[in-house]
Motif scaffolding. Structure first.
Motif, PDB file in Angstrom:
ATOM      1  N   ASP A 164     -18.489 -45.464 -14.539  1.00 50.26           N
ATOM      2  CA  ASP A 164     -18.066 -44.341 -15.388  1.00 50.26           C
ATOM      3  C   ASP A 164     -18.024 -43.034 -14.597  1.00 50.26           C
ATOM      4  O   ASP A 164     -17.443 -42.048 -15.045  1.00 50.26           O
ATOM      5  N   VAL A 195      -9.371 -48.780 -17.663  1.00 48.00           N
ATOM      6  CA  VAL A 195      -9.551 -48.531 -19.107  1.00 48.00           C
ATOM      7  C   VAL A 195     -11.047 -48.546 -19.441  1.00 48.00           C
ATOM      8  O   VAL A 195     -11.557 -47.651 -20.112  1.00 48.00           O
ATOM      9  N   ASP A 198     -12.570 -45.428 -17.951  1.00 50.31           N
ATOM     10  CA  ASP A 198     -11.800 -44.206 -18.173  1.00 50.31           C
ATOM     11  C   ASP A 198     -11.452 -43.503 -16.850  1.00 50.31           C
ATOM     12  O   ASP A 198     -11.773 -42.328 -16.642  1.00 50.31           O
ATOM     13  N   THR A 200      -8.655 -42.259 -13.994  1.00 52.26           N
ATOM     14  CA  THR A 200      -7.254 -41.911 -13.738  1.00 52.26           C
ATOM     15  C   THR A 200      -6.829 -42.624 -12.457  1.00 52.26           C
ATOM     16  O   THR A 200      -7.621 -42.757 -11.532  1.00 52.26           O
ATOM     17  N   ARG A 228      -2.753 -42.769 -18.122  1.00 53.71           N
ATOM     18  CA  ARG A 228      -3.754 -42.511 -17.073  1.00 53.71           C
ATOM     19  C   ARG A 228      -3.203 -42.735 -15.659  1.00 53.71           C
ATOM     20  O   ARG A 228      -3.954 -42.672 -14.693  1.00 53.71           O
TER      21      ARG A 228
END
Ligand code: PMP
Ligand code: GLU
Length: 382
Positions: A164, A195, A198, A200, A228
């Protein structure tokens, strides 16, 4: 007077690819015949129709500033090209830059703060690391060399490397420096991790048009990736336009808005008449692109055969125009020796995060490639 330089420039070295090609040029200027397989630059001239379009645009007075993000005709042509690749970006989602490198720079500078984590797939093109460091980011690296530079077999390593805390992941398929084209399963693996955490993702597709018998999927077309993924491309490679300096990126409106600030305060815009030539490149140059691609493919096959004749097995990718030749562990010393003794210029794999290899660009004539292999063999480098 001693100047107090900013930490951001002291954190990086000059581009290794350009440094070696400069060294090769210096030797040549001293009268040495160098087989220069260092820099990744098509040896073809820019197709005639593109040159004509550039000259006509200049004659028609397209010599002033343009809208900062690019002329509408070019951004529309780019949006159409991206739509052909399955990507849904309007002209307002595109920024036209002086080269793909500037596009990357603007993306990193817009997204990376001090301490932000960026993940690279090694071997990775030299400038990603430098740009991340200039932006103040930290790097996590996943090595693909044990998998013949494919990504699918090392997806578990990628899963272990990202979290994360990962801000950005860079995917470059077809890859510089390996030529690898990642499978759809690999890209789906990237999507699942992006995904989940999270993240990019930059999809550097600058070699997308330079492929042999495969048609790479654009990462941004996968479910969950549209918002993204920042898709980057340029004219240098497919259209033999390295010196024109023209590239672009496309992404969500929020990114375009932020990066557009950097763009307008730094380069203002890409060169006006060059942008007009870019429209011609995208709209009317398919044949020349195919001809250059066919020539690269023949050279790739020939070069791999020549190395095989010398007992060296080189992993061959389905795109771009690079090969990673396995060499000594001290690849830096190998490359220095190869240029000094054999007068063959290559780039050490360590510049791409993967020691033990030398990167060769086969964007050179068959005769020069043959000459290069013969010289390496006769000087004991194979
Ligand atoms: N991405 C990759 C992977 C490259 O090899 C290059 C080559 N220089 C670029 C981006 C940028 O190319 P340019 O600035 O010439 O468009
Ligand atoms: N991308 C090319 C290479 O890797 C051009 C040089 C550069 O921009 O670094 O050789």
């Amino acid at each position: 007077m001693s100047m107090d330089f900013a930490a951001r420039v002291q954190r990086v070295e000059p581009s290794a690819t350009l440094a070696i090609s400069n060294l090769a040029a210096e030797l040549e200027a001293d009268g040495v015949d160098v087989v220069d397989l260092s820099v990744g630059e098509p040896d073809f001239d820019t197709p005639e129709n593109i040159k004509t379009a550039g000259k006509e645009a200049m004659d028609a007075g397209h010599t002033g500033y343009t809208p900062s993000n690019g002329i509408p005709e070019l951004r529309e042509a780019i949006a159409d090209k991206l739509a052909d690749d399955g990507l849904d970006h309007g002209p307002e989602n595109v920024i036209v830059t002086p080269g793909g490198k500037q596009a990357l720079f603007e993306i990193f500078m817009s997204l990376i703060d001090d301490g932000d984590e960026v993940c690279l797939l090694d071997p990775a093109w030299v400038s990603y690391e430098a740009m991340v460091k200039m932006a103040g980011g930290t790097l996590t690296r996943v090595d693909t060399s044990a998998a013949d530079f494919q990504l699918e077999p090392v997806l578990d390593d990628l899963a272990a490397a990202v979290s994360d805390d990962t801000e950005l992941l860079v995917v470059n398929s077809p890859s510089n420096p390996t030529g690898a084209v990642y499978s759809d399963a690999a890209l789906e693996g990237v999507r699942d991790l992006a995904v989940e955490h999270d993240i990019t993702v930059i999809s550097d597709e600058i070699y997308k048009e330079v492929t042999y018998g495969v048609s790479p999927t654009s990462l941004g077309t996968l479910d969950g990736m549209g918002e993204r993924t920042l898709t980057l491309n340029g004219f240098s490679k497919a259209y033999a336009m390295t010196g024109w300096r023209l590239g672009y990126f496309a992404g969500p409106e929020s990114l375009i808005e932020q990066a557009g600030k950097l763009h307008s305060h730094s380069v203002s815009c890409a060169v006006n008449f060059v942008q007009h030539a870019g429209v011609e490149a995208l709209e009317n140059t398919d044949e020349a692109v195919v001809e250059m691609r066919d020539a690269f493919e023949e050279r790739r096959d020939m070069l791999a055969d020549l190395f095989a004749d010398h007992g060296v097995d080189v992993p061959v990718g389905d795109g771009a125009f690079y090969m990673m030749l396995p060499v000594d562990d001290d690849d830096q010393a190998w490359c220095e020796g190869a240029i000094e003794d054999a007068h063959v210029a290559t780039v050490p794999g360590s510049a791409f995060g993967t020691p033990g290899y030398a990167r060769l660009s086969y964007a050179a004539s068959k005769e020069r490639l043959q000459e290069g292999v013969e010289r390496l063999a006769s000087e004991g480098y194979l």
